[in-house]
Design an enzyme around this catalytic site. Structure first.
Site, short mmCIF file in Angstrom:
data_model
loop_
_atom_site.label_atom_id
_atom_site.label_comp_id
_atom_site.label_asym_id
_atom_site.label_seq_id
_atom_site.Cartn_x
_atom_site.Cartn_y
_atom_site.Cartn_z
N GLU A 173 -0.25 -9.43 -0.93
CA GLU A 173 -1.66 -9.78 -0.68
C GLU A 173 -2.48 -9.73 -1.98
O GLU A 173 -3.35 -10.57 -2.21
CB GLU A 173 -2.23 -8.82 0.36
CG GLU A 173 -1.59 -9.04 1.72
CD GLU A 173 -1.93 -7.95 2.72
OE1 GLU A 173 -1.63 -6.77 2.45
OE2 GLU A 173 -2.53 -8.27 3.77
N ALA B 292 0.86 -1.18 0.00
CA ALA B 292 0.00 0.00 0.00
C ALA B 292 0.90 1.23 0.00
O ALA B 292 2.04 1.17 0.48
CB ALA B 292 -0.87 -0.01 1.24
N1 CAA Z 1 4.63 3.27 -0.34
C1 CAA Z 1 5.04 4.47 -0.83
N2 CAA Z 1 6.22 4.64 -1.47
C2 CAA Z 1 7.02 3.58 -1.60
C3 CAA Z 1 6.66 2.31 -1.12
C4 CAA Z 1 5.40 2.17 -0.46
N3 CAA Z 1 4.94 0.98 -0.02
N4 CAA Z 1 7.66 1.45 -1.38
C5 CAA Z 1 8.60 2.15 -2.03
N5 CAA Z 1 8.22 3.45 -2.16
C6 CAA Z 1 8.95 4.54 -2.80
C7 CAA Z 1 10.07 5.05 -1.91
O1 CAA Z 1 9.60 5.96 -0.93
C8 CAA Z 1 11.00 5.70 -2.93
O2 CAA Z 1 10.46 6.95 -3.28
P1 CAA Z 1 11.44 8.28 -3.32
O3 CAA Z 1 12.41 7.96 -4.43
O4 CAA Z 1 10.50 9.38 -3.62
O5 CAA Z 1 12.11 8.33 -1.99
C9 CAA Z 1 10.84 4.80 -4.16
O6 CAA Z 1 9.60 4.08 -3.97
C10 CAA Z 1 11.96 3.77 -4.27
O7 CAA Z 1 12.02 3.06 -3.03
P2 CAA Z 1 13.36 2.89 -2.18
O8 CAA Z 1 14.28 4.07 -2.39
O9 CAA Z 1 12.97 2.58 -0.78
O10 CAA Z 1 13.97 1.62 -2.92
P3 CAA Z 1 14.95 0.51 -2.31
O11 CAA Z 1 15.38 -0.30 -3.48
O12 CAA Z 1 16.00 1.15 -1.47
O13 CAA Z 1 14.06 -0.37 -1.33
C11 CAA Z 1 12.08 -1.61 -0.68
C12 CAA Z 1 13.02 -1.16 -1.83
C13 CAA Z 1 12.83 -2.59 0.24
C14 CAA Z 1 10.91 -2.34 -1.34
C15 CAA Z 1 11.60 -0.39 0.12
O14 CAA Z 1 11.13 0.60 -0.79
C16 CAA Z 1 10.50 -0.68 1.10
O15 CAA Z 1 10.77 -1.22 2.16
N6 CAA Z 1 9.24 -0.29 0.76
C17 CAA Z 1 8.10 -0.41 1.67
C18 CAA Z 1 7.63 -1.84 1.79
C19 CAA Z 1 6.50 -1.93 2.79
O16 CAA Z 1 6.64 -1.67 3.96
N7 CAA Z 1 5.30 -2.35 2.31
C20 CAA Z 1 4.11 -2.48 3.14
C21 CAA Z 1 3.24 -1.27 2.99
S1 CAA Z 1 1.86 -1.23 4.10
C22 CAA Z 1 0.72 -2.28 3.41
O17 CAA Z 1 0.92 -2.81 2.34
C23 CAA Z 1 -0.55 -2.47 4.19
C24 CAA Z 1 -1.43 -3.52 3.68
O18 CAA Z 1 -1.35 -4.66 4.10
C25 CAA Z 1 -2.46 -3.22 2.70
#
Ligand code: CAA
Length: 257
Positions: A112, A65
């Site tokens: 999911e 999300a």
């Molecule tokens: N939401 C919003 N933005 C996100 C995102 C997310 N879930 N995942 C990645 N992005 C964005 C980052 O903020 C970044 O944007 P900026 O360049 O503007 O800073 C861009 O995508 C690239 O991401 P990273 O720089 O973080 O890339 P990375 O290669 O270093 O890391 C990653 C990749 C490990 C996937 C990392 O981005 C990450 O941990 N993302 C979040 C994963 C997460 O926690 N997902 C769960 C979300 S909550 C949910 O899903 C609830 C539910 O059950 C419905």
């Protein structure tokens, strides 16, 4: 409204729905999920479309999300809007088969969403995870329920409580994905599968899908009875007569639904 965040490509009876917010690793925001829902509803109504493929890009199926969009939300707002239920669940409600073709990250809501599909083909670079606890919440789009049913309690607890990712090999070993293919071949493989399914009797396809899903909803006895009734009912279709006659006459079947 801003530019569309999905891309739709049609290959005859197969339609490919690509999540397209590469700058945010396909984080699933409200706009994108609204578009996904509308597209799936259109495909359900469209008689030409037989099979749907849901995919992302090489780096991400979807990283969950959109955290930036939901970070400041209040409890009542999410409850009142039926957040998740309203837009996401359409993927689990489709009668037509949906194949998830997953490359790169499928995290949180991304994992999911893939699990709402009928089966997952993983690219060799795929990474699955439910990292919600690391950001102070829990999986909210069915992860605690579907992951547990698909991979068992121990692995689901491990994934959800630690928030670690699993690679494609581990995902295949534990039954989360049906098979692994080279990243460059992912879409071709998914389209091949979809084209095979599209050639079958769509009554059997939809009913087989319903029967398999019933395995998650009922006891073995009730599920087998449900399957038996559906099996009997297919003898009322022209496709059953055609399929069996074609076998006996040693010719390819031509299903017409
Ligand atoms: N939401 C919003 N933005 C996100 C995102 C997310 N879930 N995942 C990645 N992005 C964005 C980052 O903020 C970044 O944007 P900026 O360049 O503007 O800073 C861009 O995508 C690239 O991401 P990273 O720089 O973080 O890339 P990375 O290669 O270093 O890391 C990653 C990749 C490990 C996937 C990392 O981005 C990450 O941990 N993302 C979040 C994963 C997460 O926690 N997902 C769960 C979300 S909550 C949910 O899903 C609830 C539910 O059950 C419905």
């Amino acid at each position: 409204m801003s530019q569309s965040s999905i891309i739709i490509e049609k290959h005859d009876e197969v339609v490919c729905l690509k999540l397209n917010r590469p700058e945010a690793l396909n984080a699933l925001n409200n706009q994108m999920m609204g578009e996904v829902k509308e597209a799936l509803e259109d495909f359900e109504r469209d008689d030409v479309v037989k099979v749907i493929i849901l995919t992302g890009n090489d780096k991400a199926f979807a990283a969950g999300a959109d955290i930036k969009e939901i970070a400041d939300k209040k409890h009542f707002e999410l409850y009142d809007r039926d957040f998740i239920q309203e837009r996401w669940e359409m993927a689990a409600r489709c009668k037509k088969p949906i194949i998830a073709a997953v490359s790169g990250y499928a995290l949180g809501g991304g994992c999911e969403l893939a699990m709402m599909c009928d089966y997952i083909i993983a690219a060799d670079n795929a990474k699955f995870g439910q990292p919600e606890l690391t950001i102070g919440v829990i999986p909210g789009a069915g992860g605690t329920q579907r992951l547990t049913r698909f991979v068992g309690k121990s692995k689901a607890m491990d994934m959800i409580l630690t928030g670690r990712m699993m690679n494609a090999d581990e995902a295949e070993r534990c039954g989360l994905v049906s098979r692994i293919v080279p990243t460059a071949d992912l879409l071709t493989e998914a389209i091949n599968d979809a084209q095979k399914i599209a050639k079958l009797s769509q009554a059997s396809v939809k009913l087989a899908k319903e029967c398999v899903n019933e395995a998650y909803e009922s006891t073995l006895d009730a599920g087998v009875r449900f399957e038996r009734r559906v099996f009997h009912s297919l003898f009322g279709t022209r496709d059953q007569k055609e399929g069996m006659s074609a076998f006996i006459e040693k010719r390819p079947a031509e299903f017409k639904d």
